[in-house]
Design a protein around this motif. Structure first.
Motif, PDB file in Angstrom:
ATOM      1  N   ALA A  14     -41.802  11.229 120.837  1.00  9.00           N
ATOM      2  CA  ALA A  14     -43.210  11.319 121.233  1.00  9.00           C
ATOM      3  C   ALA A  14     -43.768  12.716 120.999  1.00  9.00           C
ATOM      4  CB  ALA A  14     -43.368  10.934 122.701  1.00  9.00           C
ATOM      5  N   GLN A  17     -44.359  13.250 117.289  1.00 11.35           N
ATOM      6  CA  GLN A  17     -45.516  12.544 116.756  1.00 11.35           C
ATOM      7  C   GLN A  17     -46.835  13.105 117.287  1.00 11.35           C
ATOM      8  OE1 GLN A  17     -45.156   8.204 116.779  1.00 11.35           O
ATOM      9  NE2 GLN A  17     -42.940   8.396 116.671  1.00 11.35           N
ATOM     10  N   TYR A  18     -46.905  13.338 118.585  1.00 12.80           N
ATOM     11  CA  TYR A  18     -48.165  13.809 119.160  1.00 12.80           C
ATOM     12  C   TYR A  18     -48.339  15.313 119.007  1.00 12.80           C
ATOM     13  CZ  TYR A  18     -49.446   9.282 120.945  1.00 12.80           C
ATOM     14  OH  TYR A  18     -49.817   7.972 121.015  1.00 12.80           O
ATOM     15  N   GLY A  21     -49.168  15.243 114.966  1.00  8.49           N
ATOM     16  CA  GLY A  21     -50.079  14.273 114.360  1.00  8.49           C
ATOM     17  C   GLY A  21     -51.378  14.871 113.865  1.00  8.49           C
ATOM     18  N   GLY A  98     -56.247  15.963 119.968  1.00  6.16           N
ATOM     19  CA  GLY A  98     -55.751  15.584 121.284  1.00  6.16           C
ATOM     20  C   GLY A  98     -56.821  14.919 122.130  1.00  6.16           C
ATOM     21  N   LYS A 101     -57.295  11.370 120.641  1.00  6.21           N
ATOM     22  CA  LYS A 101     -56.187  10.442 120.804  1.00  6.21           C
ATOM     23  C   LYS A 101     -55.822  10.168 122.259  1.00  6.21           C
ATOM     24  CE  LYS A 101     -54.057   9.056 117.704  1.00  6.21           C
ATOM     25  NZ  LYS A 101     -54.226   7.836 116.865  1.00  6.21           N
ATOM     26  N   LEU A 102     -55.938  11.189 123.116  1.00 11.14           N
ATOM     27  CA  LEU A 102     -55.473  11.047 124.496  1.00 11.14           C
ATOM     28  C   LEU A 102     -56.570  11.278 125.519  1.00 11.14           C
ATOM     29  CD1 LEU A 102     -51.967  12.785 124.314  1.00 11.14           C
ATOM     30  CD2 LEU A 102     -52.502  10.342 124.246  1.00 11.14           C
ATOM     31  N   CYS A 108     -52.588  13.228 131.211  1.00 10.36           N
ATOM     32  CA  CYS A 108     -52.548  14.473 130.433  1.00 10.36           C
ATOM     33  C   CYS A 108     -52.426  15.722 131.296  1.00 10.36           C
ATOM     34  CB  CYS A 108     -53.791  14.578 129.554  1.00 10.36           C
ATOM     35  SG  CYS A 108     -53.744  13.490 128.121  1.00 10.36           S
ATOM     36  N   VAL A 147     -51.655  18.291 124.283  1.00 13.67           N
ATOM     37  CA  VAL A 147     -51.257  18.171 122.883  1.00 13.67           C
ATOM     38  C   VAL A 147     -50.884  19.524 122.301  1.00 13.67           C
ATOM     39  CG1 VAL A 147     -52.089  17.577 120.575  1.00 13.67           C
ATOM     40  CG2 VAL A 147     -52.469  16.017 122.464  1.00 13.67           C
ATOM     41  N   PHE A 247     -46.762   6.677 126.061  1.00 10.55           N
ATOM     42  CA  PHE A 247     -48.217   6.583 126.110  1.00 10.55           C
ATOM     43  C   PHE A 247     -48.729   5.136 126.101  1.00 10.55           C
ATOM     44  CE2 PHE A 247     -47.514  10.786 124.131  1.00 10.55           C
ATOM     45  CZ  PHE A 247     -48.156  11.553 125.081  1.00 10.55           C
ATOM     46  N   ARG A 251     -53.272   5.680 123.114  1.00  8.89           N
ATOM     47  CA  ARG A 251     -53.760   6.151 121.824  1.00  8.89           C
ATOM     48  C   ARG A 251     -55.066   5.471 121.469  1.00  8.89           C
ATOM     49  NH1 ARG A 251     -48.459   4.904 118.418  1.00  8.89           N
ATOM     50  NH2 ARG A 251     -48.539   3.121 119.796  1.00  8.89           N
TER      51      ARG A 251
END
Length: 251
Positions: A14, A17-18, A21, A98, A101-102, A108, A147, A247, A251
């Motif tokens: 994770a 990727q995050y 990304g 960030g 996406k989040l 967070c 992020v 997550f 996303r």
């Protein structure tokens, strides 16, 4: 209750990727278009600009898995953008990605609270990109902050992994080709696909069993090194961190 090493193995996909990304995001593409930069020119100037204005060999020394000629061409091609500005732009790309996406993920703020002491306590010996990005100011809003912290942890693991590859006597291309299916910012990808994406010239030799075994041992070593990083969290916090990094549909 997850121990630190279990935590290191459970969160690496994770965070990989995050935390990376944004590098291939629409936000990055927009900045490339605005400033007339190639994608890799922005990538190397933005990501490695924390090293300061330096010779391409310095960049090559830390971005171990790319062909040196490609790094030199991209780094020098991006010199139209001062490194300080490149880092600022790259950090803002990370934050904007960030938020997109989040932004709807309520975890967070807590995720950032758990990652920040991990980042602050980690030793920086041998991982200059981690040290450089740790010094970049964090934003206040939780999605962007979380992020950016994941990006910093990703740089830490990446630097330690590169050191382990070198210590194992593997050529970076060998290690890449022997990686199997790794979690990357662009999904589960084979070693050959990563090598091609990194611009290593073809054809590629098929790694033999001994190389594959050494590459697997390198992954274990990297997990061992990251375990000490997560030891600053207690067992309930590591469980919480693992849970927050699942997550789902955030996303």
């Amino acid at each position: 209750m997850a121990d630190p090493r279990t935590t290191a193995t459970q969160v690496k996909a994770a965070i990989g990727q995050y935390g990376g990304g944004f590098m291939i995001s629409r936000e990055a593409k927009a900045v490339c278009e605005e400033y007339g930069l190639g994608a890799r020119e922005l990538y190397f100037r933005g990501r490695c600009g924390v090293l300061g204005e330096c010779d391409a060999d310095v960049v090559n020394s830390v971005v171990v898995f790319f062909p040196p000629d490609h790094v030199e061409q991209s780094w020098n091609g991006g010199r139209k953008l001062p490194v300080e500005q490149a880092v600022e732009l790259y950090a803002e790309i990370c934050r904007a990605w960030g938020r997109r996406k989040l932004g709807g993920y309520d975890g967070c703020a807590r995720l950032a609270e758990l990652l920040q002491p991990v980042v602050e306590a980690a030793p920086c010996a041998g991982v200059p990109l981690f040290a450089g990005w740790r010094a970049v100011p964090l934003p206040d809003d939780p999605p962007a902050r979380a992020v950016q912290l994941m990006h910093v942890v990703r740089e830490l693991r990446g630097g330690l992994h590169a050191n382990a590859v070198i210590a194992a006597g593997l050529h970076p291309l060998e290690a890449t080709l022997a990686s199997g299916h790794d979690a990357t910012p662009f999904g589960a990808t084979t070693g050959e696909m990563i090598a091609k994406f990194f611009q290593w010239p073809e054809p590629y030799a098929t790694p033999g069993p001994e190389v594959v075994a050494r590459r697997a041992a390198v992954e274990e070593t990297t997990d061992d090194l990251m375990a000490s990083v997560f030891s600053v969290l207690d067992s309930s916090e590591t469980d919480e961190l693992i849970g927050l990094l699942r997550f789902g549909d955030a996303r």
